[in-house]
Each structure stands twice: as C-alpha cells, then as structure tokens.
Design an enzyme around this catalytic site. Structure first.
Site, PDB file in Angstrom:
ATOM      1  N   GLU A   9       0.848  -1.203   0.000  1.00 11.63           N
ATOM      2  CA  GLU A   9       0.000   0.000   0.000  1.00 11.63           C
ATOM      3  C   GLU A   9       0.880   1.249   0.000  1.00 11.63           C
ATOM      4  O   GLU A   9       2.005   1.228   0.483  1.00 11.63           O
ATOM      5  CB  GLU A   9      -0.916  -0.060   1.249  1.00 11.63           C
ATOM      6  CG  GLU A   9      -1.837   1.111   1.449  1.00 11.63           C
ATOM      7  CD  GLU A   9      -2.866   1.301   0.331  1.00 11.63           C
ATOM      8  OE1 GLU A   9      -2.463   1.409  -0.835  1.00 11.63           O
ATOM      9  OE2 GLU A   9      -4.069   1.391   0.649  1.00 11.63           O
ATOM     10  N   ASP A  10       0.329   2.330  -0.541  1.00 12.69           N
ATOM     11  CA  ASP A  10       1.098   3.585  -0.558  1.00 12.69           C
ATOM     12  C   ASP A  10       1.025   4.316   0.785  1.00 12.69           C
ATOM     13  O   ASP A  10       2.041   4.721   1.329  1.00 12.69           O
ATOM     14  CB  ASP A  10       0.648   4.503  -1.710  1.00 12.69           C
ATOM     15  CG  ASP A  10      -0.860   4.789  -1.721  1.00 12.69           C
ATOM     16  OD1 ASP A  10      -1.617   4.186  -0.915  1.00 12.69           O
ATOM     17  OD2 ASP A  10      -1.302   5.608  -2.545  1.00 12.69           O
ATOM     18  N   PHE A  30      -1.188  16.366   3.856  1.00 16.41           N
ATOM     19  CA  PHE A  30      -1.508  15.716   2.586  1.00 16.41           C
ATOM     20  C   PHE A  30      -0.261  15.683   1.719  1.00 16.41           C
ATOM     21  O   PHE A  30       0.307  16.718   1.397  1.00 16.41           O
ATOM     22  CB  PHE A  30      -2.672  16.399   1.862  1.00 16.41           C
ATOM     23  CG  PHE A  30      -3.257  15.493   0.807  1.00 16.41           C
ATOM     24  CD1 PHE A  30      -4.228  14.560   1.129  1.00 16.41           C
ATOM     25  CD2 PHE A  30      -2.785  15.539  -0.497  1.00 16.41           C
ATOM     26  CE1 PHE A  30      -4.718  13.682   0.170  1.00 16.41           C
ATOM     27  CE2 PHE A  30      -3.276  14.672  -1.474  1.00 16.41           C
ATOM     28  CZ  PHE A  30      -4.253  13.738  -1.135  1.00 16.41           C
ATOM     29  N   ARG A  54       1.950  11.946  -9.473  1.00 12.98           N
ATOM     30  CA  ARG A  54       2.378  10.579  -9.133  1.00 12.98           C
ATOM     31  C   ARG A  54       3.827  10.296  -9.520  1.00 12.98           C
ATOM     32  O   ARG A  54       4.486   9.463  -8.901  1.00 12.98           O
ATOM     33  CB  ARG A  54       1.481   9.551  -9.837  1.00 12.98           C
ATOM     34  CG  ARG A  54       0.050   9.518  -9.323  1.00 12.98           C
ATOM     35  CD  ARG A  54      -0.632   8.238  -9.802  1.00 12.98           C
ATOM     36  NE  ARG A  54      -2.069   8.250  -9.678  1.00 12.98           N
ATOM     37  CZ  ARG A  54      -2.739   7.889  -8.582  1.00 12.98           C
ATOM     38  NH1 ARG A  54      -2.087   7.523  -7.496  1.00 12.98           N
ATOM     39  NH2 ARG A  54      -4.061   7.906  -8.566  1.00 12.98           N
ATOM     40  N   ASP A  65      -4.266   5.985   6.040  1.00 13.72           N
ATOM     41  CA  ASP A  65      -4.753   7.229   6.600  1.00 13.72           C
ATOM     42  C   ASP A  65      -5.806   6.877   7.651  1.00 13.72           C
ATOM     43  O   ASP A  65      -5.471   6.540   8.779  1.00 13.72           O
ATOM     44  CB  ASP A  65      -5.306   8.052   5.425  1.00 13.72           C
ATOM     45  CG  ASP A  65      -5.725   9.450   5.792  1.00 13.72           C
ATOM     46  OD1 ASP A  65      -4.901  10.181   6.345  1.00 13.72           O
ATOM     47  OD2 ASP A  65      -6.887   9.804   5.521  1.00 13.72           O
ATOM     48  N   ASP A 125      -1.059  10.713  -5.358  1.00 11.74           N
ATOM     49  CA  ASP A 125      -1.628  11.770  -6.185  1.00 11.74           C
ATOM     50  C   ASP A 125      -2.508  12.722  -5.390  1.00 11.74           C
ATOM     51  O   ASP A 125      -2.938  12.430  -4.270  1.00 11.74           O
ATOM     52  CB  ASP A 125      -2.512  11.145  -7.271  1.00 11.74           C
ATOM     53  CG  ASP A 125      -3.843  10.632  -6.698  1.00 11.74           C
ATOM     54  OD1 ASP A 125      -3.802   9.836  -5.739  1.00 11.74           O
ATOM     55  OD2 ASP A 125      -4.914  11.044  -7.200  1.00 11.74           O
TER      56      ASP A 125
HETATM   57  P1  IMP Z   1      -7.634   5.261   4.127  1.00 14.44           P
HETATM   58  O1  IMP Z   1      -8.702   4.317   3.745  1.00 14.44           O
HETATM   59  O2  IMP Z   1      -8.178   6.495   4.766  1.00 14.44           O
HETATM   60  O3  IMP Z   1      -6.537   4.641   4.959  1.00 14.44           O
HETATM   61  O4  IMP Z   1      -7.034   5.812   2.787  1.00 14.44           O
HETATM   62  C1  IMP Z   1      -5.985   5.275   2.123  1.00 14.44           C
HETATM   63  C2  IMP Z   1      -5.924   5.871   0.721  1.00 14.44           C
HETATM   64  O5  IMP Z   1      -6.207   7.264   0.733  1.00 14.44           O
HETATM   65  C3  IMP Z   1      -4.527   5.746   0.185  1.00 14.44           C
HETATM   66  O6  IMP Z   1      -4.324   4.541  -0.508  1.00 14.44           O
HETATM   67  C4  IMP Z   1      -4.419   6.963  -0.711  1.00 14.44           C
HETATM   68  O7  IMP Z   1      -4.901   6.661  -1.990  1.00 14.44           O
HETATM   69  C5  IMP Z   1      -5.338   7.994  -0.095  1.00 14.44           C
HETATM   70  N1  IMP Z   1      -4.606   8.995   0.725  1.00 14.44           N
HETATM   71  C6  IMP Z   1      -4.649   9.161   2.058  1.00 14.44           C
HETATM   72  N2  IMP Z   1      -3.842  10.146   2.473  1.00 14.44           N
HETATM   73  C7  IMP Z   1      -3.247  10.617   1.354  1.00 14.44           C
HETATM   74  C8  IMP Z   1      -2.251  11.643   1.124  1.00 14.44           C
HETATM   75  O8  IMP Z   1      -1.743  12.329   2.019  1.00 14.44           O
HETATM   76  N3  IMP Z   1      -1.893  11.826  -0.172  1.00 14.44           N
HETATM   77  C9  IMP Z   1      -2.405  11.088  -1.203  1.00 14.44           C
HETATM   78  N4  IMP Z   1      -3.313  10.127  -1.042  1.00 14.44           N
HETATM   79  C10 IMP Z   1      -3.735   9.883   0.234  1.00 14.44           C
HETATM   80 MG    MG Z   2      -4.956   6.612  -3.859  1.00 11.40          MG
END
Ligand code: IMP
Ligand code: MG
Length: 179
Positions: free
Chosen positions: A98-99, A151, A164, A102, A158
């Site tokens: 995973e990238d 962010f 990206r 959050d 992205d």
């Molecule tokens: P979660 O479900 O809230 O954990 O969201 C995870 C996804 O939200 C990641 O795979 C990203 O695609 C996106 N995301 C969350 N924070 C960021 C950020 O700071 N920059 C870019 N994408 C983010």
């Molecule tokens: Mg994403």
C-alpha cells in the site's frame, strides 16, 4: 521541486535506503515461501516496483484497484473493488503493498475481504502511515515511514491524479486543494 509542493518530506535517497531495508526484512519473513505480492493500484505502483526489485524472495505479482476515496482528500469509509486479483489466493501467503494508510478504512475492509478467501497469511507493507488519522483498527505489519497529518504527493501518491511521477514525497500546498 514542483511549485505546488510546500516542501520535500522524503527525498529519493531516503526512500530508496528505507525500501532496501524493508525488502530485506520481507526476505527474512518469506524465506522458503513464495508470496503473492499485491500492488494496490494506482498509488502503490512506484513503491511496489522498487520493493520487489529489492526482494530476493521468489514471488508472484498481482494487482488490485480499490478505493474508499472520491476525487478529493476525505475518506468515505466505503470500499469499492474496481479490479480484483487474478490469482486464487487460497492457501497462499499474501503481501499487500500500500502507498499510505490514513483512516485505515481501505485496508481494514480489504484485509477482511482477502481473509475470507482462506489464504495462508495476509501481511501489509505500507510506504507511509499517518497513525494520528486512524478510524479503523488497522495496523500494518511493515511501515517504511510514519508521517504527520499532512496531505502528501509524489512517489506514486496523487492529488486528483496529478504528481504521481515525482521521485520524492512532498507536502502539497494547502492553496492547491483549498482554492
Ligand atoms: P484510508 O482508507 O483512509 O486509509 O485511505 C488510504 C488511501 O487514501 C490511500 O491509498 C491513498 O490513496 C489515499 N490517501 C490518504 N492520504 C493521502 C495523502 O496524504 N496523499 C495522497 N493520497 C492519500
Ligand atoms: Mg490513492
């Protein structure tokens, strides 16, 4: 530096060094096994490629596209599967790449979904983690970098599909998403 970037949080050298370290840890974990390494499109693609190139473990590669996000910066808490795995993961060791984590909602739902397919194991490796934002009970087994609640863009990440291909992780200027 890109002009929409407030500052660089993690430069190329820092990222590459840490990715190597984590790849070595994963080699130890999967010694004698052949995991299915899953790239979560699209944000993880850059990290995924660098990670697998540094891993010596034989592995299979697979791709999934899921989202709990719309076009902006706030999570909806729902998981949409846009592209599913090609592999049958029954009895397999699965490594999700995973990238960024959050709220944790995306991976919480994804892990539950994959566990229902009776894999031997499911582990998560994430490039970035924002633990202060967590809503779902989700802890990745491997994290390259913990970051503050900012962010970030670049190295696969992205904002509305831009940035990206930046080689570093930078903090996006607030003026870009608050206008
Ligand atoms: P979660 O479900 O809230 O954990 O969201 C995870 C996804 O939200 C990641 O795979 C990203 O695609 C996106 N995301 C969350 N924070 C960021 C950020 O700071 N920059 C870019 N994408 C983010
Ligand atoms: Mg994403």
């Amino acid at each position: 530096m890109n002009s929409d970037c407030e500052r660089i949080l993690l430069d190329e050298k820092t990222i590459q060094a840490r990715v190597k370290e984590v790849a070595a840890q994963l080699d130890k974990l999967y010694e004698g096994r052949k995991p299915v390494v899953v790239c979560i499109l699209k944000g993880s693609v850059v990290f995924f490629v660098d990670l697998i190139r540094n891993m010596k473990t034989p592995c299979e590669l697979d791709f999934m596209a899921v989202s709990s996000y719309g076009a902006g910066t706030a999570s909806t808490g729902e998981l949409k599967v846009k592209k599913d795995l090609a592999a049958d993961i029954t009895g397999r060791d699965v490594l999700i790449v995973e990238d960024i984590i959050d709220s944790g909602n995306t991976l919480y739902h994804l892990k539950k979904m994959l566990n229902a397919r009776a894999p031997a194991s499911v582990n998560i490796v994430t490039l970035l983690d924002k633990p202060s934002r967590r809503q779902a009970p989700m802890e990745p087994e491997y994290t390259c970098f913990e970051i503050e609640d900012e962010f970030v863009i670049g190295y696969g990440l992205d904002y509305t599909e831009d940035y990206r291909n930046l080689p570093y992780v930078g903090i996006l200027k607030r003026s870009v998403y608050e206008k």
